[in-house]
Design an enzyme around this catalytic site. Structure first.
Site, PDB file in Angstrom:
ATOM      1  N   ASP A 296      11.385 -12.506  28.937  1.00 57.34           N
ATOM      2  CA  ASP A 296      10.115 -12.200  29.580  1.00 57.34           C
ATOM      3  C   ASP A 296       9.438 -10.994  28.936  1.00 57.34           C
ATOM      4  O   ASP A 296      10.099 -10.038  28.539  1.00 57.34           O
ATOM      5  CB  ASP A 296      10.373 -11.936  31.063  1.00 57.34           C
ATOM      6  CG  ASP A 296       9.103 -11.853  31.879  1.00 57.34           C
ATOM      7  OD1 ASP A 296       8.243 -12.721  31.730  1.00 57.34           O
ATOM      8  OD2 ASP A 296       8.991 -10.918  32.692  1.00 57.34           O
ATOM      9  N   GLU A 343       8.602 -15.093  25.559  1.00 51.92           N
ATOM     10  CA  GLU A 343       7.444 -15.198  26.462  1.00 51.92           C
ATOM     11  C   GLU A 343       6.359 -14.307  25.868  1.00 51.92           C
ATOM     12  O   GLU A 343       6.329 -13.099  26.076  1.00 51.92           O
ATOM     13  CB  GLU A 343       7.830 -14.769  27.883  1.00 51.92           C
ATOM     14  CG  GLU A 343       6.740 -15.030  28.926  1.00 51.92           C
ATOM     15  CD  GLU A 343       5.693 -13.939  28.992  1.00 51.92           C
ATOM     16  OE1 GLU A 343       4.544 -14.198  28.566  1.00 51.92           O
ATOM     17  OE2 GLU A 343       6.018 -12.829  29.451  1.00 51.92           O
ATOM     18  N   ASP A 396       3.801 -18.832  37.208  1.00 49.55           N
ATOM     19  CA  ASP A 396       2.690 -17.923  37.482  1.00 49.55           C
ATOM     20  C   ASP A 396       1.366 -18.662  37.681  1.00 49.55           C
ATOM     21  O   ASP A 396       0.372 -18.038  38.057  1.00 49.55           O
ATOM     22  CB  ASP A 396       2.518 -16.921  36.336  1.00 49.55           C
ATOM     23  CG  ASP A 396       3.642 -15.898  36.293  1.00 49.55           C
ATOM     24  OD1 ASP A 396       4.061 -15.447  37.367  1.00 49.55           O
ATOM     25  OD2 ASP A 396       4.101 -15.562  35.191  1.00 49.55           O
TER      26      ASP A 396
END
Length: 435
Positions: A296, A343, A396
């Site tokens: 992430d 990411e 998200d």
């Protein structure tokens, strides 16, 4: 890492169906793997599996190493002789969403009951396996279990609000609390044993059916975590053990004030002095739990947005160089080829792309972002590079249908035109485009 052409589904285990108010690692998890296999899918992506803290977000966990006991299957504990069907009763828990407070109140007492049954000799096989687990995982488990036991004793208060001697881990205080909370500490270790023993069975079943699991490793950890409490020297903290600077992202078209995440920032200089040992242990633990890691906020390893801890927004921050290539070389030396997805969403600089490509890490493409500009939009399929992972949307995003209906008429027409479809079945249309 170069992924073979393949496809799958992002689904966190909490979203699996079940009787007890939250998806878990019981029969439904195995049925989902059967579904993936029958559908010709070979990837199952999840969110972080850690024990969630305030707000119940898997991106704010009490540990980057531990698992979430709420995912433990009660039915499997019945099969193991550690619970009985009558113990479960008939709780009134919602079936269409997770009420975490209600699930915690219902489930944790039952897990504690199974612990008492184990202590009374209900399953010698589990007792032996539990002892072996504690010895094998002591490096992170001892600190985590003590942290959670002390936190519970303080009514859940953040560790910086504890008495200073234990907040700062003075040796005498650690010994005193360890002796006083021996049983509670053992219970916390047992909850971790249950989670990992059940999860590894799920993962083994997935792998046997040709399904690889993509996990998720947030770059930052929660302040109120065993990670920060046990390793304060690795974070930017003051003499009162509180953060001096915190993480966020600068203002952009999503937010005029940026995003102030509030996570403490790493002392990368001290991480480097140890050869990034804490991170190596973390990634090694994660790769023992999943097959591929989604890393992430990858851009934070090249440069991250540092905000003074007393700021109310992320506006007054600055870019600070991250550990860069030295970090990933250390991971490669310790762990070999890195099965990592970067990411890399958002505003990505050429330096971030160079870092990603240097280690052959596939980036992420989200189709819901593809129609905001002109034909040069990097998220449009005709602009893709080979080494990437394509998503219709992530956790998200809105659902595909919700996203499509939120577009204005001109934007919807642009989507229909690119797809060559009328949009009446937009979820399948977008999935078809991704494939």
């Amino acid at each position: 890492m170069r992924l073979p052409r393949s496809s799958g589904i992002l689904l966190h285990p909490t979203s699996l169906p079940g009787r007890w108010g939250i998806g878990d690692l019981g029969a439904e998890a195995f049925e989902f793997i059967d579904f993936l296999f029958d559908a010709g899918q070979s990837l199952w992506q999840i969110l972080p599996l850690g024990p969630t803290g305030y707000g119940d977000s898997p991106y704010q966990c009490f540990s980057a190493f531990a698992g979430n006991p709420l995912l433990v299957s009660l039915e499997r504990l019945i099969e193991d002789g550690l619970l009985a069907e009558r113990d479960l009763g008939t709780p009134d828990l919602p079936q269409d969403h997770v009420d975490y407070g209600a699930v915690i109140d219902f489930k944790l007492p039952l897990l504690q009951l199974s612990f008492e049954r184990l202590q009374s000799g209900a399953s010698p096989a589990h007792a032996t396996a539990f002892s072996e687990f504690c010895a094998a995982q002591a490096g992170w488990l001892d600190d985590y279990a003590l942290f959670m036991a002390i936190k519970q004793e303080h009514g859940g208060a953040s560790w910086d609000l504890w008495k200073r001697d234990i907040a700062t881990r003075q040796p005498e205080a650690l010994q005193r609390w360890s002796r006083a909370l021996t049983r509670q500490v053992t219970l916390q270790k047992y909850l971790q044993y249950l989670f990992f023993s059940q999860w590894h069975q799920v993962k083994a079943y997935a792998n046997e059916h040709g399904v690889r699991i993509i996990g998720d490793a947030p770059i930052f950890v929660a302040y109120d975590s065993a990670d920060v409490w046990a390793n304060p020297h690795l974070f930017h903290l003051d003499d009162e053990c509180r953060p001096t600077v915190v993480a966020g992202v600068p203002p952009d078209y999503f937010s005029e004030t940026g995003q102030l995440w509030g996570n403490p920032l790493y002392r990368w200089d001290r991480m480097a002095e140890t050869g990034y040992a804490w991170w190596i242990d973390r990634v090694k633990m994660t790769l023992g739990t999943v097959d591929i890691v989604r890393l992430d906020h990858f851009r934070g390893f090249e440069a991250y947005w540092e905000v003074p801890a007393d700021e109310e927004t992320a506006i007054n921050g600055r870019w600070v160089p991250g550990p860069g290539a030295a970090f990933f070389r250390a991971l490669e030396r310790a762990l070999g080829d890195l099965p990592i997805i970067a990411e890399d969403l958002g505003v990505i600089t050429p330096k971030v792309e160079v870092l990603r490509n240097q280690f052959h890490l596939p980036g992420m493409i989200v189709l819901q972002f593809a129609f905001e500009d002109d034909a040069s939009n990097p998220y449009l399929p005709h602009n893709y590079s080979r080494n990437c992972v394509v998503y219709t949307g992530t956790h998200d995003n809105d659902t595909t249908l919700g996203w499509f209906l939120s577009l204005d008429h001109a934007e919807r027409e642009a989507v229909r035109c690119y797809l060559g479809r009328d949009g009446s079945d937009i979820a399948w249309d977008l999935w078809r485009l991704a494939l």
